[in-house]
Scaffold this active site. Sequence first.
Site, PDB file in Angstrom:
ATOM      1  N   VAL A  60       0.764  -1.108  -0.028  1.00 49.55           N
ATOM      2  CA  VAL A  60      -0.407   0.005   0.339  1.00 49.55           C
ATOM      3  C   VAL A  60       1.208   0.655   0.411  1.00 49.55           C
ATOM      4  O   VAL A  60       0.647   2.530  -0.525  1.00 49.55           O
ATOM      5  CB  VAL A  60      -1.075  -0.209   0.940  1.00 49.55           C
ATOM      6  CG1 VAL A  60      -1.869   1.024   1.351  1.00 49.55           C
ATOM      7  CG2 VAL A  60      -2.038  -1.097   0.869  1.00 49.55           C
ATOM      8  N   GLU A  61       2.425   1.416   1.067  1.00 47.59           N
ATOM      9  CA  GLU A  61       2.790   2.078   0.726  1.00 47.59           C
ATOM     10  C   GLU A  61       3.490   2.501  -0.740  1.00 47.59           C
ATOM     11  O   GLU A  61       3.664   3.521  -1.042  1.00 47.59           O
ATOM     12  CB  GLU A  61       4.028   2.429   2.095  1.00 47.59           C
ATOM     13  CG  GLU A  61       4.370   3.083   2.532  1.00 47.59           C
ATOM     14  CD  GLU A  61       4.171   4.420   3.102  1.00 47.59           C
ATOM     15  OE1 GLU A  61       4.602   5.580   3.254  1.00 47.59           O
ATOM     16  OE2 GLU A  61       3.013   4.404   3.911  1.00 47.59           O
ATOM     17  N   SER A  62       4.129   1.138  -0.635  1.00 47.52           N
ATOM     18  CA  SER A  62       4.687   1.827  -2.115  1.00 47.52           C
ATOM     19  C   SER A  62       4.248   2.007  -3.305  1.00 47.52           C
ATOM     20  O   SER A  62       4.458   3.265  -3.834  1.00 47.52           O
ATOM     21  CB  SER A  62       5.582   0.204  -2.364  1.00 47.52           C
ATOM     22  OG  SER A  62       6.500  -0.307  -1.836  1.00 47.52           O
TER      23      SER A  62
END
Length: 142
Positions: A60-62
């Site tokens: 999700v962060e990437s």
Amino acid sequence: MSDTADIADMKSLLGTGFDATIGLEYTDVTPDRVRAQWTVKPTLHQPAGIQHGGVYCSVVESLASIGGTVWLGERGHVVGVNNNTDFLRATREGTLTAEANPIHRGRTSQLWEVRITDEQGRLVSKGQVRLANITDTSAIGN
């Protein structure tokens, strides 16, 4: 990074570092959408033998960060300031696909939603990341 050459340059940097460790492969990168996939394997399991939730958070962060970076382009860099990821369905194996889309893109921040589905199209995890748009990049990490 709004033109095709800049996006191609960005894509050449993807799938390295931690993304490489989990096997994340980017399939579509634009200012308005980022898609990637990876294969669930035992090295990514938690002790109960299912996909570790931290992998979902990392994906999700990437994806949100890549989308935000491509959209912001030469104006600066983005940094994540909040990641909220829900785990909806346990997964032991198979290929998972993640898609990130912007919810809000403003002068100082962005909000991206990321949906992760299994091979049957079932939602297994969903998250959102708030990004800060940093225009004074010399201040990052100080």
